[in-house]
Design a protein around this motif. Structure first.
Motif, short mmCIF file in Angstrom:
data_model
loop_
_atom_site.label_atom_id
_atom_site.label_comp_id
_atom_site.label_asym_id
_atom_site.label_seq_id
_atom_site.Cartn_x
_atom_site.Cartn_y
_atom_site.Cartn_z
N LYS B 150 0.53 -11.52 17.10
CA LYS B 150 1.00 -10.22 17.58
C LYS B 150 2.48 -10.32 17.97
O LYS B 150 3.28 -9.47 17.61
CB LYS B 150 0.18 -9.78 18.81
CG LYS B 150 -1.30 -9.60 18.52
CD LYS B 150 -1.98 -8.78 19.57
CE LYS B 150 -2.30 -9.37 20.91
NZ LYS B 150 -1.88 -10.53 21.51
N PHE B 153 4.70 -10.72 15.01
CA PHE B 153 4.89 -9.44 14.32
C PHE B 153 5.96 -8.60 15.01
O PHE B 153 6.88 -8.09 14.38
CB PHE B 153 3.57 -8.66 14.27
CG PHE B 153 3.73 -7.25 13.79
CD1 PHE B 153 3.82 -6.98 12.43
CD2 PHE B 153 3.84 -6.20 14.68
CE1 PHE B 153 4.01 -5.68 11.97
CE2 PHE B 153 4.03 -4.90 14.23
CZ PHE B 153 4.12 -4.64 12.87
N LEU B 208 6.03 -8.04 -0.13
CA LEU B 208 6.83 -6.85 0.16
C LEU B 208 6.58 -5.77 -0.89
O LEU B 208 6.58 -4.58 -0.59
CB LEU B 208 8.32 -7.19 0.16
CG LEU B 208 8.87 -7.98 1.33
CD1 LEU B 208 10.38 -8.03 1.27
CD2 LEU B 208 8.44 -7.34 2.64
N ALA B 211 2.01 -5.11 -0.50
CA ALA B 211 1.17 -4.91 0.69
C ALA B 211 1.45 -3.57 1.36
O ALA B 211 2.59 -3.12 1.43
CB ALA B 211 1.38 -6.03 1.68
N LYS B 212 0.38 -2.94 1.87
CA LYS B 212 0.53 -1.68 2.60
C LYS B 212 0.62 -1.93 4.10
O LYS B 212 1.10 -1.10 4.84
CB LYS B 212 -0.66 -0.78 2.32
CG LYS B 212 -0.62 -0.14 0.96
CD LYS B 212 -1.28 1.24 1.00
CE LYS B 212 -1.02 2.03 -0.26
NZ LYS B 212 -1.64 1.42 -1.43
N SER B 213 0.06 -3.06 4.54
CA SER B 213 0.08 -3.36 5.96
C SER B 213 0.52 -4.81 6.15
O SER B 213 0.55 -5.59 5.19
CB SER B 213 -1.31 -3.17 6.57
OG SER B 213 -2.19 -4.13 6.04
N PHE B 214 0.82 -5.15 7.39
CA PHE B 214 1.24 -6.52 7.67
C PHE B 214 0.09 -7.49 7.44
O PHE B 214 0.24 -8.56 6.86
CB PHE B 214 1.74 -6.62 9.11
CG PHE B 214 2.46 -7.90 9.39
CD1 PHE B 214 3.68 -8.16 8.81
CD2 PHE B 214 1.89 -8.85 10.23
CE1 PHE B 214 4.35 -9.34 9.05
CE2 PHE B 214 2.56 -10.04 10.47
CZ PHE B 214 3.78 -10.28 9.89
N ARG B 215 -1.10 -7.09 7.88
CA ARG B 215 -2.30 -7.90 7.70
C ARG B 215 -2.51 -8.21 6.22
O ARG B 215 -2.78 -9.36 5.83
CB ARG B 215 -3.48 -7.10 8.25
CG ARG B 215 -4.81 -7.75 8.20
CD ARG B 215 -5.86 -6.70 8.52
NE ARG B 215 -5.95 -6.44 9.95
CZ ARG B 215 -6.85 -7.04 10.72
NH1 ARG B 215 -7.70 -7.89 10.21
NH2 ARG B 215 -6.91 -6.78 12.00
#
Lengths: 260, 266
Positions: B150, B153, B208, B211-215
């Motif tokens: 967390k 991020f 990059l 992906a749509k999310s960081f996860r």
């Protein structure tokens, strides 16, 4: 949790008109160039302060000092009565950065960005709970963008991104909201909407605003024509809150939502 | 087919599988913070350490590791001196590392052959000591990233907001640099110092794009890293190719595929 209750209690106990930010003879120079010279100013609880200055006037430096990123070379800054160097209750401060601050290709959803407002030193190593996720959903509802939660942040318009950053700043129910040139690069109409939202929050909630900007056209009507104080090329415009009697602790995200 | 069952190859494969988790993971954080070149820099300084290790007869990977960590501190220090010119400090340390390595090479003419495998990678030279080092590095990196995901991020997305929320940003920057130094020193024997940064940066570049999310980005970089390393080592074993080069070319192929997928999507 205990720590949070303590500091909220501490603010309430002291009543209204508390000093939220105090600048006491603050000076800063880059090399031989004096950027800030003996700046004195106090932001009172529930004030709306506009800090205006041209590029190079030192507003970014001053802002960085207030949030503890840079140390003043002389003088002292106090936050909520505590010298900034010893200040630890960072959850009392919400921070909205310049919009063009992040990489538009960054792979993060709106939900991930908003919940990141909860990550700070206090919660090191703590996992996100269901309650945290609910808070994020509430913050998105409050700013009227619940349907954007799973969108990638870079896909949004400038105005939407600004709401996302505001939601991130509000998720901790801050007492002080610091906005750094929040509307750079956003069209007129969206800027006006954004200021309406901010003004509404100022008038109806227990929250103090410090907004840094290079021009003031948008909020001149709200903050008045004359600065309350000037120092070098910096001007401090101040608007006090309407109902200073009612300073009860409110859960900002929830009450804002109730009011629709 | 014999080579695939050979012990040395299996050691390389295990090492590769572990590195393919940690290198793309650290690379993702570096790329998102616009510090992609830090990998290359630390690898080049590492090589100077390896050369010194051979010269004074000390385990070269360990000396390389010490050099890389020292370099990461130097970069962080220079970065603070030349604020907003992060690439300047990286360029300075990188040339310093190569300069030192070249001088150490000329001092010890005899070990040129050995050094070659550190520059371009090799599936033949990984021994049990190396594998132990790689395993330890993997455990350390994974533990830190899982515990602090967390915070990492937040720091990666918005360093100023991280500082305002009370995160000790400076210590986190140093932590990221040290972890990167560990991963790179552990990787160079397989992938090679000249190519290790590709294993950090190319999976992140794919992430990059897709992906749509960081996860999702985190999962994607590890999957892509694994696919390229396993396939690359296998091809290197079958056809006697340089493993680092094979892995990097495969990664570039995946990147081209990712960019085409993205273009088709839009």
């Amino acid at each position: 949790m205990e720590e949070r209750q303590q500091s909220a209690h501490y603010v309430r106990e002291a009543g209204c008109h508390r000093e939220i930010i105090a600048l006491d003879r603050v000076s800063f120079a880059f090399g031989t160039q004096q950027v800030l010279d003996d700046v004195n100013f106090a932001v009172q609880e529930r004030d709306f302060v506009g800090l205006i200055g041209a590029n190079g006037a030192g507003k970014t430096t001053l802002l960085r000092m207030i949030v503890g990123l840079t140390k003043p070379q002389r003088g002292e800054i106090r936050l909520f009565g505590t010298p900034a160097a010893r200040f630890r209750d960072w959850h009392l401060i919400g921070y909205v950065p310049q919009r063009n601050h992040f990489n538009p290709l960054f792979p993060a959803t709106v939900r991930e960005v908003v919940t990141s407002g909860l990550y700070g030193r206090r919660k090191l190593l703590r996992r996100l709970t269901k309650a945290d996720m609910d808070r994020a959903a509430d913050a998105l509802d409050t700013l009227d963008i619940p349907d954007l939660a799973d969108k990638r942040i870079g896909e949004l318009s400038g105005g939407q991104q600004q709401r996302v950053f505001l939601a991130r700043a509000l998720i901790n129910n801050p007492k002080l909201l610091i906005l750094d040139e929040p509307t750079v690069g956003i069209d007129m109409e969206t800027q006006l909407n954004f200021f309406q939202l901010i003004k509404h929050m100022h008038q109806h909630h227990d929250i103090t605003f410090l907004m840094v900007s290079h021009d003031l056209e948008m909020i001149r009507g709200y903050l008045g024509e004359r600065p309350k104080a000037t120092s070098g090329k910096l001007s401090f415009f101040v608007r006090h809150s309407h109902d200073l009697e009612d300073c009860a602790e409110t859960d900002l995200v929830h009450t804002l939502r109730k009011e629709g | 087919m014999d080579i695939l069952t050979a012990e040395f190859f299996q050691r390389a494969l295990i090492g590769g599988v572990l590195i393919a988790v940690t290198a793309p993971l650290m690379g993702l954080f570096l790329v998102l913070r616009r510090l992609a070149m830090i990998g290359d820099t630390l690898a080049h300084v590492s090589i100077a350490g390896v050369a010194l290790g051979f010269l004074i007869n000390v385990y070269p990977v360990a000396v390389g590791l010490v050099f890389a960590i020292a370099a990461s501190f130097a970069i962080e220090g220079l970065r603070r001196k030349y604020r907003s010119f992060a690439e300047l400090s990286i360029a300075i340390i990188m040339s310093g590392g190569i300069a030192l390595a070249s001088i150490l090479f000329t001092l010890g003419k005899g070990f040129n052959l050995n050094v070659n495998s550190y520059l371009f990678g090799s599936i033949y030279t990984l021994d049990y000591t190396d594998l132990t080092v790689i395993a330890c590095v993997t455990v350390i990196v994974l533990a830190v990233v899982l515990l602090l995901k967390k915070e990492l991020f937040l720091l990666t997305f918005d360093e100023d907001a991280a500082a305002v929320s009370g995160l000790p940003v400076r210590y986190f920057n140093i932590l990221i640099s040290i972890l990167t130094a560990l991963v790179i020193s552990a990787s160079i024997k397989i992938v090679g110092a000249l190519l290790v940064s590709a294993l950090l940066t190319i999976p992140a570049a794919c992430g990059l794009a897709l992906a749509k999310s960081f996860r999702q980005a985190v999962a994607l970089v590890v999957v892509i890293g694994e696919a390229a390393v396993i396939a690359g080592l296998w091809m290197a074993g079958m056809w006697n190719l340089a493993p680092g080069g094979t892995i990097v070319l495969l990664l570039i192929a995946v990147l081209l595929g990712s960019l085409m997928t993205r273009a088709a999507r839009v």
